[in-house]
Design a protein around this motif. Structure first.
Motif, PDB file in Angstrom:
ATOM      1  N   MET A  15     -16.479  82.948   0.809  1.00  0.00           N
ATOM      2  CA  MET A  15     -16.011  84.181   0.173  1.00  0.00           C
ATOM      3  C   MET A  15     -16.766  84.457  -1.123  1.00  0.00           C
ATOM      4  O   MET A  15     -17.020  85.620  -1.471  1.00  0.00           O
ATOM      5  N   SER A  16     -17.137  83.404  -1.853  1.00  0.00           N
ATOM      6  CA  SER A  16     -17.831  83.610  -3.122  1.00  0.00           C
ATOM      7  C   SER A  16     -19.197  84.251  -2.903  1.00  0.00           C
ATOM      8  O   SER A  16     -19.681  85.001  -3.760  1.00  0.00           O
ATOM      9  N   VAL A  17     -19.842  83.969  -1.769  1.00  0.00           N
ATOM     10  CA  VAL A  17     -21.133  84.595  -1.462  1.00  0.00           C
ATOM     11  C   VAL A  17     -20.953  86.103  -1.304  1.00  0.00           C
ATOM     12  O   VAL A  17     -21.727  86.910  -1.843  1.00  0.00           O
ATOM     13  N   VAL A  18     -19.920  86.476  -0.545  1.00  0.00           N
ATOM     14  CA  VAL A  18     -19.652  87.900  -0.308  1.00  0.00           C
ATOM     15  C   VAL A  18     -19.231  88.570  -1.611  1.00  0.00           C
ATOM     16  O   VAL A  18     -19.658  89.689  -1.919  1.00  0.00           O
ATOM     17  N   TRP A  19     -18.384  87.889  -2.393  1.00  0.00           N
ATOM     18  CA  TRP A  19     -17.921  88.440  -3.670  1.00  0.00           C
ATOM     19  C   TRP A  19     -19.105  88.664  -4.605  1.00  0.00           C
ATOM     20  O   TRP A  19     -19.218  89.721  -5.246  1.00  0.00           O
ATOM     21  N   ARG A  43     -22.178  89.166  -3.770  1.00  0.00           N
ATOM     22  CA  ARG A  43     -23.011  90.257  -3.277  1.00  0.00           C
ATOM     23  C   ARG A  43     -22.385  91.609  -3.619  1.00  0.00           C
ATOM     24  O   ARG A  43     -23.075  92.534  -4.050  1.00  0.00           O
ATOM     25  N   GLU A  44     -21.084  91.742  -3.447  1.00  0.00           N
ATOM     26  CA  GLU A  44     -20.419  93.016  -3.698  1.00  0.00           C
ATOM     27  C   GLU A  44     -20.498  93.425  -5.169  1.00  0.00           C
ATOM     28  O   GLU A  44     -20.626  94.611  -5.479  1.00  0.00           O
ATOM     29  N   PHE A  45     -20.418  92.460  -6.061  1.00  0.00           N
ATOM     30  CA  PHE A  45     -20.382  92.773  -7.489  1.00  0.00           C
ATOM     31  C   PHE A  45     -21.748  92.619  -8.161  1.00  0.00           C
ATOM     32  O   PHE A  45     -21.856  92.700  -9.386  1.00  0.00           O
ATOM     33  N   GLY A  46     -22.787  92.397  -7.359  1.00  0.00           N
ATOM     34  CA  GLY A  46     -24.139  92.385  -7.884  1.00  0.00           C
ATOM     35  C   GLY A  46     -24.583  91.077  -8.511  1.00  0.00           C
ATOM     36  O   GLY A  46     -25.736  90.960  -8.933  1.00  0.00           O
ATOM     37  N   PHE A  47     -23.681  90.088  -8.551  1.00  0.00           N
ATOM     38  CA  PHE A  47     -24.059  88.822  -9.180  1.00  0.00           C
ATOM     39  C   PHE A  47     -25.052  88.048  -8.330  1.00  0.00           C
ATOM     40  O   PHE A  47     -25.859  87.265  -8.862  1.00  0.00           O
ATOM     41  N   LEU A  48     -25.024  88.262  -7.012  1.00  0.00           N
ATOM     42  CA  LEU A  48     -25.917  87.522  -6.127  1.00  0.00           C
ATOM     43  C   LEU A  48     -27.381  87.830  -6.441  1.00  0.00           C
ATOM     44  O   LEU A  48     -28.240  86.944  -6.359  1.00  0.00           O
ATOM     45  N   LYS A  49     -27.676  89.073  -6.821  1.00  0.00           N
ATOM     46  CA  LYS A  49     -29.053  89.423  -7.167  1.00  0.00           C
ATOM     47  C   LYS A  49     -29.525  88.632  -8.377  1.00  0.00           C
ATOM     48  O   LYS A  49     -30.672  88.186  -8.431  1.00  0.00           O
ATOM     49  N   GLU A  50     -28.633  88.462  -9.337  1.00  0.00           N
ATOM     50  CA  GLU A  50     -29.001  87.685 -10.517  1.00  0.00           C
ATOM     51  C   GLU A  50     -29.245  86.221 -10.158  1.00  0.00           C
ATOM     52  O   GLU A  50     -30.145  85.578 -10.704  1.00  0.00           O
TER      53      GLU A  50
END
Length: 272
Positions: free
Chosen positions: A79-83, A85-92
């Motif tokens: 779930m943290s991966v999806v979360w 991605r949705e909030f833009g933190f994954l790009k960072e």
């Protein structure tokens, strides 16, 4: 290797902090398995009775409920991966100087930590159902729970890498959880069901995790509740004519979990 270790530590530490800050997640994650234990235990204990000796149906089911707690928490590690991605933190995270292999392993490690904590909490109710918890039992249980949680965390992360919304991820995981649980021997001995159901259950990796944990708690010998209550049978899933022991179950779950983690690393590495 330094980048990998740093990524594992940073990501795992973040996942642990998020878990400790979310008390509702801690409570809800083991409340559902506890309801299963109470409802199914109360409903079937009188119907089935003792399985032989001093082993009741609740005691037979308890190790499977413990495994269920670990599995549910581990699968939702994705779930943290999806979360993110949705909030833009994954790009960072992806542009940071962190190894993507380390990121996946770190998330799996963080998910495993939460699963270990919740599994430990479930041990508190073991004496209530008549199971004695000793330091030796806990020492045997910890590596099994760790292997099972890492394996299922890898599966959860693999699924999460293909999802674009939390709602979609939750829907897919819910579809996975119930077949995994009900076809893993949590509520019945696998070798005592029809042949077609045995085939399905033996494909399920959770079956071997449940079997290993049950052997730790109950030992190798109980009575078959679904056939003749006077005939004993040995715990252990029979695979190709060979009855699996604790170590063999753990090795098989670990091998399957390694495949899940490698697939998760490959899928995560393709994220843009």
């Amino acid at each position: 290797m330094t980048e990998v270790y740093r990524a594992i530590w940073v990501v795992a530490y973040r996942e642990i902090l998020r878990f400790l800050a979310d008390r509702s997640r801690l409570i809800s994650s083991f409340a559902f398995p506890l309801i299963f234990l109470v409802v199914f235990g109360a409903g079937f204990s009188r119907l089935i009775g003792d399985l032989g000796g001093d082993v009741s149906f609740v005691q037979f089911m308890y190790p499977g409920i413990l495994a269920m707690t670990v599995v549910m928490s581990s699968l939702f590690a994705g779930m943290s991966v999806v979360w993110d991605r949705e909030f833009g933190f994954l790009k960072e995270v992806l542009v940071a100087p962190l190894s993507r292999v380390g990121i996946v392993i770190g998330k799996a490690a963080g998910g495993s930590f939460t699963a270990m904590v919740q599994g430990t909490i479930m041990l508190v109710i073991a004496p209530i159902v008549g199971i004695t918890v000793t330091p030796l039992l806990v020492a045997k249980l910890i590596p099994l729970v760790l292997i099972l949680s890492l394996s299922l965390s890898g599966l959860g992360i693999l699924v999460a890498t293909r999802m674009r919304s939390q709602q979609g991820f939750q829907f897919v995981v819910q579809l996975m959880i119930f077949p995994l649980i009900f076809l893993s021997g949590v509520f019945f001995p696998i070798d005592a069901v029809p042949a077609w159901l045995q085939v399905i259950a033996k494909v399920n990796p959770l079956s071997y995790g449940v079997d290993a944990i049950r052997q730790v708690f109950l030992g190798p010998q109980v009575i078959n509740p679904l056939t003749d209550s006077t005939n004993g049978f040995t715990l252990g899933v029979t695979l190709f004519g060979h009855r699996m022991g604790i170590l063999e179950d753990a090795l098989l779950v670990g091998a399957i979990g390694s495949v899940f983690l490698l697939a998760g690393v490959w899928s995560f590495s393709r994220q843009e």
